[in-house]
Scaffold this motif. Structure first.
Motif, PDB file in Angstrom:
ATOM      1  N   ILE A   1       3.597  -0.670 -10.060  1.00 24.49           N
ATOM      2  CA  ILE A   1       2.473  -0.104 -10.806  1.00 24.49           C
ATOM      3  C   ILE A   1       1.200  -0.239  -9.972  1.00 24.49           C
ATOM      4  N   PRO A   2       0.221   0.640 -10.193  1.00 20.96           N
ATOM      5  CA  PRO A   2      -1.016   0.570  -9.402  1.00 20.96           C
ATOM      6  C   PRO A   2      -1.843  -0.664  -9.733  1.00 20.96           C
ATOM      7  N   LEU A   3      -2.520  -1.196  -8.706  1.00 19.94           N
ATOM      8  CA  LEU A   3      -3.410  -2.351  -8.844  1.00 19.94           C
ATOM      9  C   LEU A   3      -4.842  -1.817  -8.777  1.00 19.94           C
ATOM     10  N   VAL A   4      -5.559  -1.895  -9.891  1.00 15.86           N
ATOM     11  CA  VAL A   4      -6.871  -1.264 -10.016  1.00 15.86           C
ATOM     12  C   VAL A   4      -7.969  -2.311  -9.898  1.00 15.86           C
TER      13      VAL A   4
ATOM     14  N   GLY B   1      -2.274   4.875   0.510  1.00 18.93           N
ATOM     15  CA  GLY B   1      -3.644   4.374   0.481  1.00 18.93           C
ATOM     16  C   GLY B   1      -4.024   3.670  -0.807  1.00 18.93           C
ATOM     17  N   MET B   2      -3.096   3.517  -1.752  1.00 19.56           N
ATOM     18  CA  MET B   2      -3.399   2.841  -3.015  1.00 19.56           C
ATOM     19  C   MET B   2      -2.617   1.540  -3.108  1.00 19.56           C
ATOM     20  N   LYS B   3      -3.309   0.475  -3.561  1.00 16.03           N
ATOM     21  CA  LYS B   3      -2.634  -0.805  -3.735  1.00 16.03           C
ATOM     22  C   LYS B   3      -1.671  -0.738  -4.915  1.00 16.03           C
ATOM     23  N   MET B   4      -0.451  -1.223  -4.700  1.00 16.87           N
ATOM     24  CA  MET B   4       0.559  -1.245  -5.759  1.00 16.87           C
ATOM     25  C   MET B   4       1.059  -2.665  -5.942  1.00 16.87           C
ATOM     26  N   PHE B   5       1.594  -2.923  -7.126  1.00 19.71           N
ATOM     27  CA  PHE B   5       2.012  -4.278  -7.475  1.00 19.71           C
ATOM     28  C   PHE B   5       3.393  -4.188  -8.131  1.00 19.71           C
TER      29      PHE B   5
ATOM     30  N   SER C   1       0.843  -1.193   0.000  1.00 21.03           N
ATOM     31  CA  SER C   1       0.000   0.000   0.000  1.00 21.03           C
ATOM     32  C   SER C   1       0.880   1.245   0.000  1.00 21.03           C
ATOM     33  N   VAL C   2       0.646   2.144  -0.950  1.00 18.50           N
ATOM     34  CA  VAL C   2       1.403   3.391  -1.063  1.00 18.50           C
ATOM     35  C   VAL C   2       0.402   4.535  -1.089  1.00 18.50           C
TER      36      VAL C   2
END
Length: 690
Positions: free
Chosen positions: A606-609, A595-599, A592-593
């Motif tokens: 890169i962001p996990l949408v 508050g956004m999930k990253m992969f 988590s970066v």
């Protein structure tokens, strides 16, 4: 003469020749001593004159004839190009384009070109005086000698034409005297003569003709004509080529030797020669001479003609109908594949697989038929930029890259006007006058780049200048004064949002109204056209360094390759051109970066949408999943991973629009009908990645 059946061909070929002459004129401005460029222009002008006369468009034929006389004098080095001659020929090309445009609109193609014709005649006659105070014609007596040398009983060649023939013969070519006779019952003998000329020019060069070419094109000849001709082809090949033209009754081909050439030269100087081969021939002198290019051009011309004979013109409506029919066929093919997999009959499966392979090949052909290089739009801009820079007294270096980029024909037809508006804006508002550029430490010549390139399933077109850039304060003040925004709104806007105000209706920062800008139209027409094509336009700028307009356009093909995915009970299609790869993600692989999930993917994060959350899909959520399948998509240098429930597989799908009422659905570019009759939405990765 009935000409309606030839009108479409005349319009297309006229536009091609006019474009070629514009391009050659721009090249000639940079190299005014390049006779090869003049020769190419002469051929285009000569062909256009012949077509116009045959079709009955006398004003076009008359103007082109006078242009041809000027170019003939230049290529024979009797005349030197200067700024006045360039301007007059450019005016002639503009008038010709206007007349052809009138014909396209159903008009007569007539125009008042008397003043331009008079200017061209003055240039040829030597009445026009060049800037150094001497006559523009370097040797006017020579031209008079050439025109008076024609005899009533023989074709006379001047020294220049004789030297061309001799040089060609030394390099392996042969000179011939041809007599062609057309059948008495031929209705369109001028058209047949034109076809003979085209056939001969595909394998060689015509030096002179009798009667004159203008008389032949005007149908003023008695079913026969004679030619002086050079080529590498043999007598039998020439005879067979001419005889292959419909309604040609006979053709006589005689080889010219040194003695024959000497007699033709004598007739130029002293009048008729009794024993000259071309008896009963009359030449009008100014005529139809065509100076051959370098000897190798004959072989090149032959190859070009062979290539041209393998192409045909097809109405765009027919291609649209073909695409629509194939789209329906594709839906049925997918349905058959699904049924074959359920029935599991060997013969049925084998037949369907073969049909799929043939269908895939057919699909590639149909798709390529509609694709057109964007060069057909770009090639009209160098002349426009040249004229605009001259009008504004600015120096502009115009650089085009990616002209070979292919785009669907429907988009090609619509994108021209927006690009014209943006280019005019860059040159008028962007590039500074020479004095201002020198004062700010820049080169006196500004640069405007026009680029096109593919990215995913989109085409990007960029117009970038190295001018003064966009002043945020000026735009905000103008927008507030016009009531487009409030002052408080302006303070909170980012630079990109401010630049988008340029596209507001009626917005213009021009202080002086001119023919180029400042009429209150602004750039709103540009954005509305691009949006109607399913694209968008972005602006980036740096004050004092320049501005870039970036247009994103969809490849609006009816058929695309896509990855079918599932979210709960819903199916979606993701264009394959935007997919990097697929993968499986576990909770341990994510972080988590802010508050956004990253992969973590290939040495980058890169962001996990969550697609289910993004599209508000009911009945499915990725929460609590131990393993999640993802589709990694790309837009330029940015990537993202889309979480999906299930990967169904790759399919060819038919792209259907959602109609005007659903044109602004977020992240959806269209829909498709699947083999089982279900409708699946097509996702737009470019909208998901911002």
């Amino acid at each position: 003469m009935e000409t309606n059946q030839y009108l479409s061909m005349f319009i297309d070929e006229s536009r091609e020749h006019l474009q070629a002459m514009n391009d050659n004129m721009l090249a000639l401005e940079s190299a005014p001593d390049n006779i090869g460029i003049v020769q190419n222009m002469f051929r285009s002008a000569h062909t256009l004159k012949g077509m116009s006369a045959t079709m009955g468009y006398e004003d076009i034929a008359s103007l082109t004839h006078e242009m041809e006389n000027v170019l003939d004098a230049v290529r024979n080095r009797k005349l030197s190009m200067d700024e006045h001659i360039f301007d007059v020929i450019f005016q002639s090309l503009d008038a010709l384009e206007a007349m052809v445009g009138d014909i396209v609109e159903g008009g007569s193609g007539k125009a008042d070109v008397a003043s331009i014709v008079a200017d061209l005649k003055r240039i040829v006659s030597g009445q026009y005086m060049s800037g150094n105070g001497t006559g523009a014609l370097q040797a006017p007596g020579q031209a008079a000698a050439s025109s008076s040398g024609a005899s009533e009983s023989g074709i006379a060649l001047d020294e220049f034409q004789l030297s061309v023939i001799r040089q060609s013969m030394e390099s392996g070519h042969q000179g011939y005297f041809l007599q062609v006779r057309i059948r008495k019952d031929c209705i369109l003998k001028a058209v047949r003569a034109y076809m003979v000329f085209n056939t001969l020019e595909s394998i060689g060069e015509i030096i002179r003709s009798n009667p004159s070419v203008e008389d032949i094109e005007a149908d003023k000849f008695d079913f026969h004509f004679s030619l002086i001709y050079i080529t590498k082809a043999g007598q039998e090949e020439i005879s067979a080529a001419v005889s292959g033209v419909s309604e040609v009754e006979s053709v006589a081909v005689m080889l010219l030797d040194a003695g024959s050439l000497q007699e033709l030269a004598q007739s130029e100087r002293t009048g008729p020669v009794a024993d000259a081969k071309p008896k009963s021939v009359q030449e009008s002198g100014e005529a139809a001479a065509r100076k051959p290019s370098a000897p190798s051009s004959s072989a090149a011309g032959k190859n070009a003609a062979a290539q041209a004979s393998r192409t045909i013109r097809v109405d765009i409506d027919r291609l649209d109908a073909l695409m629509n029919l194939f789209s329906e066929l594709l839906i049925d093919r997918v349905r058959l594949e699904q049924l074959a997999s359920e029935i599991k009959r060997g013969e049925l499966t084998e037949t369907v697989e073969h049909m799929s392979r043939v269908g895939a090949d057919l699909q590639n052909i149909v798709m390529k038929l509609r694709m057109t290089p964007i060069d057909s739009v770009f090639n009209r801009f160098p002349r426009m930029v040249r004229d605009l820079a001259k009008t504004l007294d600015k120096k502009v270096d115009f650089v085009i890259t990616g002209a070979e980029t292919e785009l669907d024909r429907t988009v090609i037809d619509e994108i021209g006007d927006p690009l014209v508006h943006l280019l005019r804006n860059s040159i008028d508002h962007g590039v500074e006058p020479v004095a201002d550029r020198l004062k700010s430490g820049k080169p006196e010549t500004g640069t405007v780049h026009l680029r096109a390139f593919h990215s995913g399933n989109h085409v990007f077109i960029e117009i970038e200048d190295d001018g003064k850039g966009i002043n945020r304060t000026v735009i905000l003040n103008k927008a507030v004064n016009n009531g487009i925004i409030t002052a408080d709104d302006g303070e909170r806007m980012t630079d990109e949002e401010v630049y988008q105000l340029l596209f507001a209706s009626g917005f213009s920062t021009a202080e002086v109204i001119s023919d180029i800008s400042g009429r209150g139209v602004g750039l709103d027409v540009v954005k509305s056209k691009i949006v109607s094509l399913g694209g968008n336009v972005q602006v980036t700028s740096q004050l004092g360094a320049g501005t870039k307009f970036s247009i994103q356009l969809p490849l609006t093909l009816s058929i695309i390759s896509a990855m079918m995915v599932k979210l709960g009970s819903e199916k979606y299609a993701i264009p394959l051109s935007s997919i990097v790869e697929t993968a499986i993600v576990t909770p341990e692989m994510t972080r988590s970066v802010h508050g956004m999930k990253m992969f973590s993917f290939r040495n980058s994060v890169i962001p996990l949408v969550s697609l289910s959350r993004l599209l508000d899909v009911t009945g499915y959520s990725e929460e609590g999943e131990q393993e999640t399948e993802v589709v990694i998509i790309r837009k330029g240098d940015k990537m993202a991973a889309l979480m999906v429930d299930e990967l169904i597989g790759q399919q060819e799908i038919v792209l259907k629009t959602l109609g005007k009422y659903l044109s602004k659905v977020f992240a959806v570019s269209g829909a498709t009908i699947l083999g089982d009759g279900q409708v699946a939405l097509i996702l737009d990765p470019n909208a998901i990645i911002k």
